[in-house]
Design a protein around this motif. Structure first.
Motif, PDB file in Angstrom:
ATOM      1  N   PRO A 136       0.849  -1.282   0.070  1.00 51.54           N
ATOM      2  CA  PRO A 136      -0.100   0.054   0.225  1.00 51.54           C
ATOM      3  C   PRO A 136       0.751   1.349   0.092  1.00 51.54           C
ATOM      4  CG  PRO A 136      -0.949  -1.607   1.559  1.00 51.54           C
ATOM      5  CD  PRO A 136       0.561  -2.180   0.909  1.00 51.54           C
ATOM      6  N   LEU A 137       2.083   1.113   0.227  1.00 52.97           N
ATOM      7  CA  LEU A 137       2.770   2.414   0.451  1.00 52.97           C
ATOM      8  C   LEU A 137       3.372   2.859  -0.941  1.00 52.97           C
ATOM      9  CD1 LEU A 137       4.792   2.056   3.624  1.00 52.97           C
ATOM     10  CD2 LEU A 137       2.833   3.022   3.474  1.00 52.97           C
ATOM     11  N   LEU A 138       3.167   2.156  -1.944  1.00 53.04           N
ATOM     12  CA  LEU A 138       3.778   2.391  -3.234  1.00 53.04           C
ATOM     13  C   LEU A 138       3.074   3.531  -3.873  1.00 53.04           C
ATOM     14  CD1 LEU A 138       4.105  -1.175  -4.825  1.00 53.04           C
ATOM     15  CD2 LEU A 138       6.008   0.436  -4.141  1.00 53.04           C
ATOM     16  N   ASP A 139       3.557   4.402  -4.845  1.00 55.68           N
ATOM     17  CA  ASP A 139       2.973   5.232  -5.576  1.00 55.68           C
ATOM     18  C   ASP A 139       2.628   4.450  -6.899  1.00 55.68           C
ATOM     19  OD1 ASP A 139       2.079   7.221  -7.283  1.00 55.68           O
ATOM     20  OD2 ASP A 139       4.094   8.443  -7.006  1.00 55.68           O
ATOM     21  N   GLU A 140       1.172   3.931  -7.098  1.00 55.81           N
ATOM     22  CA  GLU A 140       0.814   3.193  -7.979  1.00 55.81           C
ATOM     23  C   GLU A 140       1.084   3.990  -9.163  1.00 55.81           C
ATOM     24  OE1 GLU A 140      -3.368   1.450  -9.347  1.00 55.81           O
ATOM     25  OE2 GLU A 140      -3.340   2.571  -7.525  1.00 55.81           O
ATOM     26  N   THR A 313      22.958   8.769  -1.885  1.00 53.46           N
ATOM     27  CA  THR A 313      22.009  10.215  -1.979  1.00 53.46           C
ATOM     28  C   THR A 313      21.076   9.975  -3.303  1.00 53.46           C
ATOM     29  OG1 THR A 313      23.597  11.323  -0.853  1.00 53.46           O
ATOM     30  CG2 THR A 313      22.137  12.376  -2.219  1.00 53.46           C
ATOM     31  N   PRO A 314      21.663   9.591  -4.203  1.00 58.47           N
ATOM     32  CA  PRO A 314      20.741   9.198  -5.589  1.00 58.47           C
ATOM     33  C   PRO A 314      19.787   8.229  -5.320  1.00 58.47           C
ATOM     34  CG  PRO A 314      22.965   9.254  -6.320  1.00 58.47           C
ATOM     35  CD  PRO A 314      23.017   9.417  -4.944  1.00 58.47           C
ATOM     36  N   SER A 315      20.389   7.141  -4.538  1.00 57.75           N
ATOM     37  CA  SER A 315      19.115   6.180  -4.320  1.00 57.75           C
ATOM     38  C   SER A 315      17.950   6.578  -3.232  1.00 57.75           C
ATOM     39  CB  SER A 315      19.823   4.869  -3.650  1.00 57.75           C
ATOM     40  OG  SER A 315      20.790   4.285  -4.762  1.00 57.75           O
ATOM     41  N   TRP A 316      18.509   7.473  -2.354  1.00 59.56           N
ATOM     42  CA  TRP A 316      17.417   7.766  -1.510  1.00 59.56           C
ATOM     43  C   TRP A 316      16.242   8.659  -2.271  1.00 59.56           C
ATOM     44  CZ3 TRP A 316      15.148   6.367   2.785  1.00 59.56           C
ATOM     45  CH2 TRP A 316      14.537   7.402   3.650  1.00 59.56           C
ATOM     46  N   GLU A 317      16.591   9.309  -3.104  1.00 60.79           N
ATOM     47  CA  GLU A 317      15.596  10.238  -4.072  1.00 60.79           C
ATOM     48  C   GLU A 317      14.644   9.428  -4.832  1.00 60.79           C
ATOM     49  OE1 GLU A 317      15.147  13.423  -3.575  1.00 60.79           O
ATOM     50  OE2 GLU A 317      16.487  13.421  -2.204  1.00 60.79           O
ATOM     51  N   ASP A 318      15.061   8.072  -5.274  1.00 55.74           N
ATOM     52  CA  ASP A 318      14.439   7.302  -5.966  1.00 55.74           C
ATOM     53  C   ASP A 318      13.504   6.488  -4.999  1.00 55.74           C
ATOM     54  OD1 ASP A 318      15.808   7.725  -8.641  1.00 55.74           O
ATOM     55  OD2 ASP A 318      17.279   6.272  -7.979  1.00 55.74           O
ATOM     56  N   CYS A 319      14.038   6.132  -3.798  1.00 51.29           N
ATOM     57  CA  CYS A 319      13.153   5.472  -2.860  1.00 51.29           C
ATOM     58  C   CYS A 319      12.015   6.415  -2.361  1.00 51.29           C
ATOM     59  CB  CYS A 319      14.074   5.148  -1.615  1.00 51.29           C
ATOM     60  SG  CYS A 319      15.384   3.968  -1.632  1.00 51.29           S
ATOM     61  N   ARG A 320      12.099   7.632  -2.260  1.00 56.22           N
ATOM     62  CA  ARG A 320      10.864   8.583  -2.079  1.00 56.22           C
ATOM     63  C   ARG A 320      10.016   8.611  -3.193  1.00 56.22           C
ATOM     64  NH1 ARG A 320      14.387  13.402   1.114  1.00 56.22           N
ATOM     65  NH2 ARG A 320      14.280  12.507   3.204  1.00 56.22           N
ATOM     66  N   ARG A 321      10.510   8.582  -4.273  1.00 60.31           N
ATOM     67  CA  ARG A 321       9.634   8.655  -5.539  1.00 60.31           C
ATOM     68  C   ARG A 321       8.616   7.518  -5.750  1.00 60.31           C
ATOM     69  NH1 ARG A 321      13.531  11.716  -8.142  1.00 60.31           N
ATOM     70  NH2 ARG A 321      14.685   9.516  -8.828  1.00 60.31           N
ATOM     71  N   LEU A 322       9.311   6.143  -5.262  1.00 64.12           N
ATOM     72  CA  LEU A 322       8.473   5.029  -5.369  1.00 64.12           C
ATOM     73  C   LEU A 322       7.581   5.061  -3.922  1.00 64.12           C
ATOM     74  CD1 LEU A 322       7.955   2.303  -6.685  1.00 64.12           C
ATOM     75  CD2 LEU A 322       9.695   1.389  -5.456  1.00 64.12           C
ATOM     76  N   VAL A 323       7.969   5.391  -2.887  1.00 61.83           N
ATOM     77  CA  VAL A 323       7.279   5.277  -1.751  1.00 61.83           C
ATOM     78  C   VAL A 323       7.420   6.543  -1.080  1.00 61.83           C
ATOM     79  CG1 VAL A 323       7.308   4.062   0.630  1.00 61.83           C
ATOM     80  CG2 VAL A 323       8.350   2.974  -1.190  1.00 61.83           C
ATOM     81  N   PRO A 324       6.208   7.247  -1.657  1.00 62.63           N
ATOM     82  CA  PRO A 324       6.113   8.772  -0.820  1.00 62.63           C
ATOM     83  C   PRO A 324       6.326   8.787   0.654  1.00 62.63           C
ATOM     84  CG  PRO A 324       4.367   8.264  -2.564  1.00 62.63           C
ATOM     85  CD  PRO A 324       5.167   7.204  -2.373  1.00 62.63           C
ATOM     86  N   ALA A 325       5.892   7.976   1.488  1.00 60.86           N
ATOM     87  CA  ALA A 325       5.934   8.019   2.968  1.00 60.86           C
ATOM     88  C   ALA A 325       7.065   8.231   3.348  1.00 60.86           C
ATOM     89  CB  ALA A 325       5.084   6.630   3.512  1.00 60.86           C
ATOM     90  N   LEU A 326       8.222   7.998   2.573  1.00 63.66           N
ATOM     91  CA  LEU A 326       9.731   7.967   2.841  1.00 63.66           C
ATOM     92  C   LEU A 326       9.918   9.560   2.915  1.00 63.66           C
ATOM     93  CD1 LEU A 326      11.449   5.010   1.108  1.00 63.66           C
ATOM     94  CD2 LEU A 326      10.789   5.188   3.539  1.00 63.66           C
ATOM     95  N   GLY A 327       9.426  10.344   2.452  1.00 62.57           N
ATOM     96  CA  GLY A 327       9.641  11.729   2.116  1.00 62.57           C
ATOM     97  C   GLY A 327       9.677  12.399   3.624  1.00 62.57           C
TER      98      GLY A 327
END
Length: 816
Positions: A136-140, A313-327
């Motif tokens: 459920p945490l994914l950005d569909e 650092t670059p991977s953290w941005e990718d993580c936040r795009r896929l899982v917005p809750a990580l923002g």
């Protein structure tokens, strides 16, 4: 009357170096088979000694292009699912979910679903909405679909190690921590003991399961271990409100975001994230600190290196795009964990040829650990694993692939490619060229397109033949099957059928077997009758004691006590050397020689004017050998054909190879001779039904089900004879023709009969002579004409069981 007590054979003394997941699994598997005199030595403290097992995130995805790795992983899941420690299960079957955010990845997931179906793994392609339901945490909105495998999950590696340690201990094994290995003793080419800082341990067998310390242990034994440790980033986030209140360690599937080289798993109310997106971070295994030294450096354990924020650092941005809750979250902790890579990404298993009794079980991830341990235990106790492991055999690497520079470079590339979409024909890019035939310069002049295998540059087609392809009518290919393919291959196949072509067969392995006992030895080791006069060539098989096909060979008797053997891999040399008596010498002559296949209806017109010897069919029949001269070049000519046309394999020394090529090329100009590549070769050999060992058949198969029973003479003794069954096979390597002339498959696709998955494709290629794609598949015994379906990129492709051979069944083209 007293009875004599039963005398049981002494259990061999086994010393296992390393008490990580592999060492503990191996001790459990060995003791379960009755080898109870097992000592496991560990330099760190138990139960968490500080190697890769101690920090492993525990993700187990079983699906792999390699059937062997898939089988290893399946057994690991099955075994760990049945283990628990203090009521805590060693495996949590939360499932796996691989995401696609690009069309290319979605197509690859369809291929992975095909692998899963071929290997008997439950899985399905799901849409973005279902991915959202599962996670459920994914950005569909960024997800196109996914591949869901409900039986995958999380292995608790330390708990699984402890559970198996306790079972092995109960059977008699002992585990000694804080024992640092300092030496391996040997005598007369056999291991005798392991020396530690706390004493010496006699041994009949020593197994290095030391993980990334494998090269260190190997050096003590005088053995090269082709393994490169690399550091891999892993982080845990701060607690997420969205996961608050979760009691279980994980409840959602383990997640792969391969388009960004990332994976995710839950840690109760946190998320763990691993990344392969950063630059390779190779680690010198000889510089890895011991446990206490690591703690003194403020390292949690020897396998846990300081976190490099700049790489994350670059991977953290990718993580936040896929899982917005990580923002709204942050990384709470992170480290660079060390684990092992090999030049081809596969484990390194087996007994060393140089030091008998010294075994390797290295470069094994938690995913495959129990499966590998079972295979190695079977190998040690029974003489062979039940599963084909040739892809993992330590003998598979050539000498040119064992240099430290090669191992480091290829290991780093394997790290970078962990989540890449890789085509089955995609070659490594560096270091190339490494091994080239004497004809390499001429091949470059002809515009050869090279792929790589075993370090060799292998031409697959030649741009010089492009004009021959003009006007040919060929079905249009999809983008995937069109990679590493050219319509020129069709033109080269046609030229071979109609005129004559030169094929570079230099990478075929050649062994010279000599000595007074050579004939008796080879006749005992192989299945066919070799007791023929000099000049005879025989197709034969190497079987193991259970009747499995270890390899297929062409054996040319050049003199009463001198044979040239065409083999497949370094494992063949190892097998024969292990069994050779003192009066037999075996030498690998591949690198010092070369070979040109001259094939086609005009082959005799090409070679006959170059020699005084009679090359007519009457004087030089099929499966015959002759040592002669072609022009100025001494050659060993074998009348064989892997393409189903008249011709010869012509061997000479490497220094004369270029002269041989030029001699044949000049002589063939007026005949329209061309150079042809492996792509055409593969098409032509499948039209004739010629098997490729390692692809179509392995030691999991017997000769009769593999379709090579004609090479077995039951009226003689040979290794494996007693294990062969007289019953008709229940499965066969089956020839299939695709119904649609435009359809193609590439290999490893699942095959269904009446809608039920029933087998898998081994080799496949378009048959240009037949105008249909040919696929060979392992299936239950089926009558000719049976309709089947092959899954390709998510579609069902219709095919029909065909009668063999598909081309020239009366062999009139070869025997003329």
């Amino acid at each position: 009357m007293s009875s004599t007590p039963e005398i049981r054979p002494r259990s061999p003394k086994v010393v296992v170096i390393g008490a990580g997941i592999v060492g503990c699994s191996l001790a459990d598997e060995l003791t379960a088979r009755g080898w109870t005199d097992v000592t496991v030595l560990e330099q760190g403290p138990l139960p968490a000694p500080g190697g890769s097992t101690s920090h492993a995130p525990g993700l187990v995805f079983r699906t792999s292009p390699s059937k062997t790795l898939a089988e290893f992983a399946k057994y690991t899941v099955e075994k760990f699912n049945a283990l628990e420690v203090d009521g805590v299960p060693c495996f949590q079957q939360v499932g796996g979910l691989e995401l696609a955010t690009t069309p290319e990845r979605l197509a690859d997931l369809h291929r992975r679903a095909g692998y899963a179906a071929a290997w008997g793994i439950r899985g399905e392609i799901v849409d973005a909405a279902r991915c959202k339901e599962l996670w459920p945490l994914l950005d569909e909105s960024v997800v196109l679909g996914g591949f869901h495998t409900p039986d995958d999950g999380l292995a608790r590696a330390l708990l699984a190690s402890r559970a198996q340690l306790e079972r092995a201990t109960a059977r008699g094994a002992r585990f000694l921590d804080r024992h640092t290995v300092t030496g391996i003793e040997q005598e007369s080419g056999r291991v005798t003991a392991v020396v530690t800082d706390r004493g010496t341990f006699p041994a009949d067998h020593v197994v290095s399961a030391a993980g990334f310390w494998g090269p260190v242990i190997g050096r003590m034994a005088g053995i090269d271990v082709p393994l490169q440790p690399l550091a891999h980033q892993y982080v845990k986030t701060k607690p997420l409100p969205e996961l608050a209140g979760h009691a279980a360690e994980a409840s959602r599937p383990i997640l792969r975001y391969q388009d960004r080289d990332l994976y995710f798993r839950e840690h109760t109310d946190r998320i763990g994230i691993g990344s392969y997106a950063h630059r390779p971070l190779p680690v010198d295994p000889f510089a890895v600190p011991a446990y206490d030294e690591a703690r003194a450096r403020d390292m949690e354990m020897p396998s846990s290196y300081p976190f490099t924020t700049e790489d994350w650092t670059p991977s953290w941005e990718d993580c936040r795009r896929l899982v917005p809750a990580l923002g709204a979250s942050e990384v709470e902790e992170g480290f660079n964990g060390v684990f092992s890579f090999t030049p081809d990404g596969m484990p390194v298993l087996g007994e060393s040829r140089r030091l008998r009794g010294f075994w390797l079980a290295e470069a094994v991830w938690v995913t495959h650990s129990a499966g590998v341990a079972r295979a190695v235990a079977e190998w040690m106790v029974d003489g062979r694993p039940a599963l084909d492991v040739h892809e993992c055999d330590l003998t598979r690497f050539e000498d040119a692939q064992r240099s430290p520079s090669y191992v480091r470079e290829r290991g780093c590339q394997q790290f970078a490619e962990v989540y890449d979409v890789l085509h089955p024909l995609q070659p490594m890019e560096q270091p190339r060229p490494l091994r080239v035939s004497p004809f390499y310069a001429r091949q470059q002049e002809l515009g050869a397109f090279f792929l790589e295998g075993g370090g060799w540059e292998r031409p697959h087609w030649y741009e010089a033949n492009a004009p021959l392809a003009e006007g040919m009518s060929l079905p249009e290919r999809d983008a995937w099957s069109a990679r590493y393919w050219s319509p020129i291959a069709a033109a080269e196949a046609r030229a071979t059928r109609e005129k004559v072509a030169l094929y570079d067969m230099t990478p075929l392995r050649r062994l010279e077997v000599t000595g007074p006992g050579a004939l008796d030895f080879l006749d005992r080791m192989t299945t066919n009758n070799l007791r023929k006069k000099p000049g005879a060539v025989t197709y034969s098989l190497l079987l193991d004691e259970r009747g499995g096909v270890r390899s297929d060979l062409t054996v040319a008797r050049l003199a009463p006590d001198r044979f040239q053997v065409g083999a497949n891999s370094p494992a063949d040399l190892d097998w024969l050397t292990r069994h050779a008596p003192a009066d037999v010498q075996i030498r690998d002559i591949t690198s010092g020689t070369c070979c040109i296949g001259v094939w086609g209806p005009l082959a005799r017109d090409l070679v006959q004017p170059l020699t005084r010897d009679d090359f007519s069919h009457e004087a030089f029949g099929y499966f015959r050998a002759k040592e002669t001269y072609l022009g100025h070049v001494p050659v060993t000519a074998l009348r064989l054909s892997y393409v189903g046309e008249l011709g010869w394999e012509l061997y000479t020394t490497a220094d004369l190879g270029l002269r041989l090529w030029d001699t044949l090329w000049e002589a063939g100009r007026d005949l329209g001779v061309i150079a042809a590549g492996r792509s055409a070769f593969n098409s032509l050999r499948l039209e004739k039904g010629y098997r490729a060992w390692g692809t179509d058949m392995t030691d999991e198969h017997d000769p009769f089900e593999a379709g090579v029973g004609f090479a077995v003479r039951r009226d003689k003794e040979f290794v494996g004879r007693s294990a062969l069954s007289d019953s008709p096979p229940t499965r066969r390597l089956t020839a299939l023709l695709l119904d649609d002339p435009a359809a193609v498959v590439l290999g490893k696709e699942p095959v269904s009969v009446d809608g039920v998955p029933s087998g898998y494709v081994t080799s496949a290629s378009y048959g240009y002579t037949l105008g249909r794609c040919i696929a060979y598949a392992w299936l239950p015994t089926l009558p000719t004409g049976t309709a089947v379906q092959i899954a390709y990129l998510g579609e069902k492709v219709a095919a029909t069981v065909a009668e063999e051979p598909l081309f020239d069944p009366k062999m009139t083209r070869i025997r003329r």
